[in-house]
Write an enzyme that holds these catalytic residues in place. Structure first.
Site, PDB file in Angstrom:
ATOM      1  N   SER A   7       4.441  -8.412  -0.397  1.00  0.00           N
ATOM      2  CA  SER A   7       3.951  -9.035   0.713  1.00  0.00           C
ATOM      3  C   SER A   7       4.442 -10.408   0.787  1.00  0.00           C
ATOM      4  CB  SER A   7       2.572  -8.820   1.053  1.00  0.00           C
ATOM      5  OG  SER A   7       2.074  -7.521   0.892  1.00  0.00           O
TER       6      SER A   7
ATOM      7  N   GLY B  97      11.372  -8.795  -0.993  1.00  0.00           N
ATOM      8  CA  GLY B  97      11.771  -7.411  -0.943  1.00  0.00           C
ATOM      9  C   GLY B  97      11.303  -6.568  -2.085  1.00  0.00           C
ATOM     10  N   SER B  98      10.151  -6.990  -2.652  1.00  0.00           N
ATOM     11  CA  SER B  98       9.547  -6.280  -3.912  1.00  0.00           C
ATOM     12  C   SER B  98       8.553  -5.409  -3.422  1.00  0.00           C
ATOM     13  CB  SER B  98       9.248  -7.208  -5.095  1.00  0.00           C
ATOM     14  OG  SER B  98      10.608  -7.726  -5.515  1.00  0.00           O
TER      15      SER B  98
ATOM     16  N   TYR C  73      11.624   2.689   7.875  1.00  0.00           N
ATOM     17  CA  TYR C  73      10.199   2.123   8.007  1.00  0.00           C
ATOM     18  C   TYR C  73       9.810   2.543   9.406  1.00  0.00           C
ATOM     19  CZ  TYR C  73       5.904  -0.385   7.118  1.00  0.00           C
ATOM     20  OH  TYR C  73       4.436  -0.650   7.067  1.00  0.00           O
TER      21      TYR C  73
ATOM     22  N   THR D 107      -1.026   3.982   5.237  1.00  0.00           N
ATOM     23  CA  THR D 107      -2.255   4.512   5.857  1.00  0.00           C
ATOM     24  C   THR D 107      -2.799   3.381   6.800  1.00  0.00           C
ATOM     25  OG1 THR D 107      -3.434   3.529   3.811  1.00  0.00           O
ATOM     26  CG2 THR D 107      -3.122   5.922   4.235  1.00  0.00           C
ATOM     27  N   ASP D 108      -2.181   2.054   6.651  1.00  0.00           N
ATOM     28  CA  ASP D 108      -2.892   1.284   7.558  1.00  0.00           C
ATOM     29  C   ASP D 108      -2.398   1.065   8.915  1.00  0.00           C
ATOM     30  OD1 ASP D 108      -0.285   0.237   6.725  1.00  0.00           O
ATOM     31  OD2 ASP D 108      -0.853  -1.713   6.577  1.00  0.00           O
TER      32      ASP D 108
ATOM     33  N   GLU E 210       4.252 -11.092  12.583  1.00  0.00           N
ATOM     34  CA  GLU E 210       4.989 -10.255  12.210  1.00  0.00           C
ATOM     35  C   GLU E 210       5.543  -8.990  12.936  1.00  0.00           C
ATOM     36  OE1 GLU E 210       6.208  -8.516   7.601  1.00  0.00           O
ATOM     37  OE2 GLU E 210       4.373  -9.415   7.963  1.00  0.00           O
TER      38      GLU E 210
ATOM     39  N   ASP F 259      -1.354  -5.981   4.626  1.00  0.00           N
ATOM     40  CA  ASP F 259      -0.729  -7.115   3.799  1.00  0.00           C
ATOM     41  C   ASP F 259      -1.281  -8.364   4.312  1.00  0.00           C
ATOM     42  OD1 ASP F 259       0.865  -5.235   2.933  1.00  0.00           O
ATOM     43  OD2 ASP F 259       2.837  -5.708   4.142  1.00  0.00           O
TER      44      ASP F 259
END
Length: 373
Positions: free
Chosen positions: A123, A119-120, A218, A33-34, A157, A169
């Site tokens: 963040s 990778g979990s 993504y 949603t961000d 990022e 994040d």
């Protein structure tokens, strides 16, 4: 992982001048949603990224990390940032963004160590970016607040590294704590801290299936959301009102898979608002229902879950002390978050991990499983 207090001096032969940290985060609800201008509800986790730093008298920037490349020392020169496709790009991104905003960046030595799993979906990258930005703010005496730190980290990022992430994040890494949920309007960056319920605790379990924000899937989801918003005639999917009776037929009329993508974002925004209301009312049963509905939407409409994660979610939901469970983070692997009756997270975590391990080749790890402070 234990952070060694003398790590910087071992690498660089002199003491660090500044130490800064930032936490990882788990998103309770509000996924994808961000970057659609919507609402999110993360909280901080105990795992953190730590940055030790000291200035140099030249323009050389040297960075070591204990987490990847065997502690290799990488370097670049201030003002000569260039994307390399390495973890160093996150460091270069921060210095490039700060320079672009008028800061004079000298050379420096830095050592990074993190307990946020890579990778979990928790963040790790935002934790690194915010910790480094905090360290440079302190070292250089920059007059920037924590929201601006998040903006700088997001620009690093998104614009420099090239990962099409939203702002959640970085906002969470900069502003969240472990005792409250951070309710964020990602369009305005207005935020509110809402106490977590005393009668429950969080369980976070890593599936062992790693993901990457810069991956093609993504980026595809983000592009699909943009196409769906354009087809619905709104700037962002945030602008679609889920309470309007006319909206479901309009979403259903979109071509596949845009109909499913839009339906997830629109209903997920509504679930965040409902979750905030449930937190304020202390309604754990309702909050658990929202977790479960969010996971179904991510699995079926947004299609970002994977079988291993679905198995973890279902295993958690089968436990009598669990109110609800869902995939957390961007998806395509990563971790799950479950809302559990207080005092039961550790036992539920053991049961879920043991059940998961019955499938050959699968190994899950409990990352958060104690009482919420």
């Amino acid at each position: 992982m234990t952070v060694k207090s003398n790590g910087f001096e071992v690498v660089f032969g002199r003491p660090a001048k500044v130490l800064a940290e930032a936490p990882g985060r788990v998103n309770l609800i509000g996924e994808h949603t961000d970057y659609n201008g919507g609402y999110v509800l993360p909280t901080a986790i105990p795992q953190k990224t730590r940055v030790e730093i000291a200035p140099r008298e030249d323009r050389l920037i040297q960075v070591a990390t204990a987490n990847v490349d065997g502690g290799a020392l990488l370097s670049f020169r201030a003002g000569e940032e260039a994307r390399r496709g390495l973890w160093l790009d996150y460091v270069q991104g921060i210095t490039a963004v700060l320079r672009g905003r008028g800061a004079s960046i000298p050379g420096f030595d830095a050592r990074i160590e993190s307990t946020v799993p890579l990778g979990s979906g928790l963040s790790s990258s935002a934790s690194l970016l915010v910790a480094l930005a905090r360290a440079l703010r302190s070292m250089l005496g920059l007059s920037i607040d924590d929201v601006e730190i998040a903006r700088i980290a997001h620009a690093a990022e998104h614009d420099f590294v090239g990962a099409p992430v939203g702002t959640m994040d970085q906002m969470a890494a900069s502003l969240a704590d472990e005792s409250t949920a951070l309710f964020i309007d990602t369009r305005t960056l207005a935020f509110e801290r809402i106490p977590l319920p005393a009668e429950a605790e969080l369980l976070v379990v890593d599936s062992g299936v790693a993901h990457q924000h810069a991956s093609g899937d993504y980026k595809t989801r983000r592009a699909e959301c943009k196409q769906a918003a354009a087809a619905l005639g709104v700037p962002e999917l945030r602008d679609v009102d889920a309470t309007r009776a006319s909206i479901e037929p309009r979403i259903a009329s979109l071509p596949a898979p845009l109909d499913r993508r839009a339906r997830h974002v629109v209903t997920e925004n509504a679930r965040v608002l409902a979750a905030v209301a449930a937190l304020r009312a202390g309604d754990l049963a309702r909050l658990g229902e929202l977790f479960d509905a969010s996971h179904r939407s991510m699995r079926d409409d947004f299609e970002v879950s994977v079988p291993a994660v679905d198995e973890l979610v279902e295993s958690a939901r089968a436990q009598p002390d669990v109110f609800g469970a869902r995939l957390t983070g961007g998806g395509f692997g990563g971790a799950i978050v479950a809302l559990v009756k207080r005092g039961r997270a550790a036992s539920v975590g053991r049961a879920v991990v043991e059940a998961y391990a019955r499938t050959p080749g699968r190994r899950a790890t409990v990352l958060v499983g104690g009482p919420v402070p």
